[in-house]
Design an enzyme around this catalytic site. Structure first.
Site, mmCIF file in Angstrom:
data_model
loop_
_atom_site.group_PDB
_atom_site.id
_atom_site.type_symbol
_atom_site.label_atom_id
_atom_site.label_comp_id
_atom_site.label_asym_id
_atom_site.label_seq_id
_atom_site.Cartn_x
_atom_site.Cartn_y
_atom_site.Cartn_z
ATOM 1 N N GLU A 40 0.838 -1.217 0.000
ATOM 2 C CA GLU A 40 0.000 0.000 0.000
ATOM 3 C C GLU A 40 0.862 1.252 0.000
ATOM 4 O OE1 GLU A 40 -0.048 2.043 2.879
ATOM 5 O OE2 GLU A 40 -0.191 0.760 4.661
ATOM 6 N N CYS A 70 7.734 -1.239 -1.774
ATOM 7 C CA CYS A 70 8.846 -2.204 -1.828
ATOM 8 C C CYS A 70 9.964 -1.918 -0.841
ATOM 9 C CB CYS A 70 9.405 -2.283 -3.248
ATOM 10 S SG CYS A 70 10.242 -0.774 -3.822
ATOM 11 N N HIS A 108 13.236 -0.049 -7.401
ATOM 12 C CA HIS A 108 12.638 -1.169 -6.679
ATOM 13 C C HIS A 108 13.715 -1.845 -5.846
ATOM 14 C CE1 HIS A 108 9.928 -4.443 -5.800
ATOM 15 N NE2 HIS A 108 10.700 -5.330 -6.385
ATOM 16 N N ASP A 124 10.656 -11.486 -2.943
ATOM 17 C CA ASP A 124 10.089 -10.168 -3.221
ATOM 18 C C ASP A 124 8.660 -10.119 -2.695
ATOM 19 O OD1 ASP A 124 9.289 -7.721 -4.192
ATOM 20 O OD2 ASP A 124 10.161 -8.005 -6.188
#
Length: 264
Positions: A40, A70, A108, A124
Site C-alpha cells: 500500500e 517495496c 525497486h 520479493d
C-alpha cells in the site's frame, strides 16, 4: 531487531519461528507476508514520512499493523530473515514501464536470500502482483508459481544484470551488486513526491488472499480476484464502506478515507 521485535513480527505474519533457515521456512514466511502485510501507498497521501529505518519500519508494519511499498516491505522482511539466520542481500532494480522503458535507478528493492543448503533465492514481498513464493535465483528456465510463469534471465550491458519476466513480460531489471537500505532513500523520496510517480497519482492497498487470489482497494474501487482469475469489481458508495474494507480486509484502522494528495 531484538528477540521481542522478532517475535512480534512473526505474530504479525501468523508464523512460528523456524528451527533453521531452510527453503521451506523461506517459502512459508514469503507467502504469509504477502497474505498479511498489504502492499500500500497510503503514507504518500496521508502526509506520512517514508522512513527507511528498521525501528521506524517495525513501528509501522508491526506496531501499527500497516503495509507499505517495496523499500519498506522488502527492507523489513530482509531484516527479519537475517535475524532468523538467512544470508540476505538487498538488490536494486529498475521497473519496466510503458513501451518497455526502464524506471529510475533504485526504482525497486528485492532480496537475494541464501538458505542453509546453499541454494540462492529471489524473494520479493513488495511488488504487488508477483510470485507467491521465492524464485530460484540461478535458474534460467521457466519457473511455475501460483502467480504465473517466471523466468530470471541475463540482460543489460554485458549481460551483467537480470531481467525478471512474468508470463512473457519483463517486470524489472535487477542489478546483482549488493546494496544497503540507505541506498534507496532517494528512490523512496522520488516515488513519494514526484508528480510522474504512479504512487503519487493513485491510491492502492492490496494483498494476497488465503485462497491464492488477490484483493485490491484503489480509491473507492474494490477488486477481488479469485485464484482462477475471476474478478469481481465494485465501487464503494460511502466512506463507512471504504473504512470497513480497510479495517476488515486489510487490518488497517483509519480515521478518515484517504484521498489522492496533490504533490507539493
Amino acid at each position: 531487531m531484538n528477540p521481542a521485535q522478532t517475535d512480534a513480527y512473526l505474530r504479525r505474519l501468523g508464523a512460528k519461528r523456524p528451527a533453521a533457515p531452510t527453503v521451506d521456512a523461506l517459502r512459508e514466511l514469503h507467502r504469509r507476508h504477502l497474505q498479511t502485510v498489504p502492499f500500500e501507498n497510503l503514507s504518500v497521501h496521508l502526509g506520512e514520512e517514508i522512513a527507511l529505518e528498521e525501528n521506524r519500519l517495525l513501528d509501522k508494519v508491526v506496531g501499527a499493523r500497516r503495509g507499505g511499498f517495496c523499500y519498506e516491505l522488502n527492507g523489513l522482511f530482509g531484516a527479519l530473515l537475517a535475524v532468523l539466520g538467512f544470508d540476505v542481500e538487498l538488490l536494486a532494480a529498475r521497473v519496466y514501464g510503458d513501451g518497455g522503458r526502464l524506471g529510475i535507478p533504485y526504482d525497486h528493492l528485492a532480496l537475494r536470500v541464501r538458505t542453509v543448503d546453499g541454494a540462492v533465492w529471489l524473494a520479493d514481498v513488495g511488488f504487488g502482483t508477483h510470485s507467491h513464493y521465492p524464485l530460484a535465483y540461478e535458474e534460467r528456465g521457466e519457473q511455475e508459481d501460483p502467480g504465473g510463469t517466471f523466468r530470471v534471465v541475463a540482460s543489460g550491458p554485458d549481460a551483467a544484470d537480470l531481467d525478471v519476466v512474468r508470463n512473457g513480460q519483463p517486470e524489472y531489471r535487477l542489478e546483482t551488486r549488493p546494496r544497503v537500505l540507505g541506498d534507496f532513500v532517494a528512490g523512496a523520496w522520488w516515488h513519494s513526491t514526484s508528480p510522474v510517480s504512479h504512487f503519487t497519482r493513485s491510491l492502492v492497498c492490496s494483498r494476497l488472499t488465503d485462497d491464492g487470489g488477490r484483493i485490491t482497494l484503489s480509491g473507492r474501487g474494490l477488486t477481488v480476484t479469485g485464484a482462477d482469475g475471476t474478478r469481481e469489481v465494485r465501487e464503494l458508495a460511502t466512506d463507512d464502506e471504504v473504512l470497513a474494507v480497510y479495517r476488515e480486509r486489510f487490518g488497517i484502522e483509519l480515521g478518515a478515507v484517504p484521498t489522492v494528495r496533490e504533490p507539493a
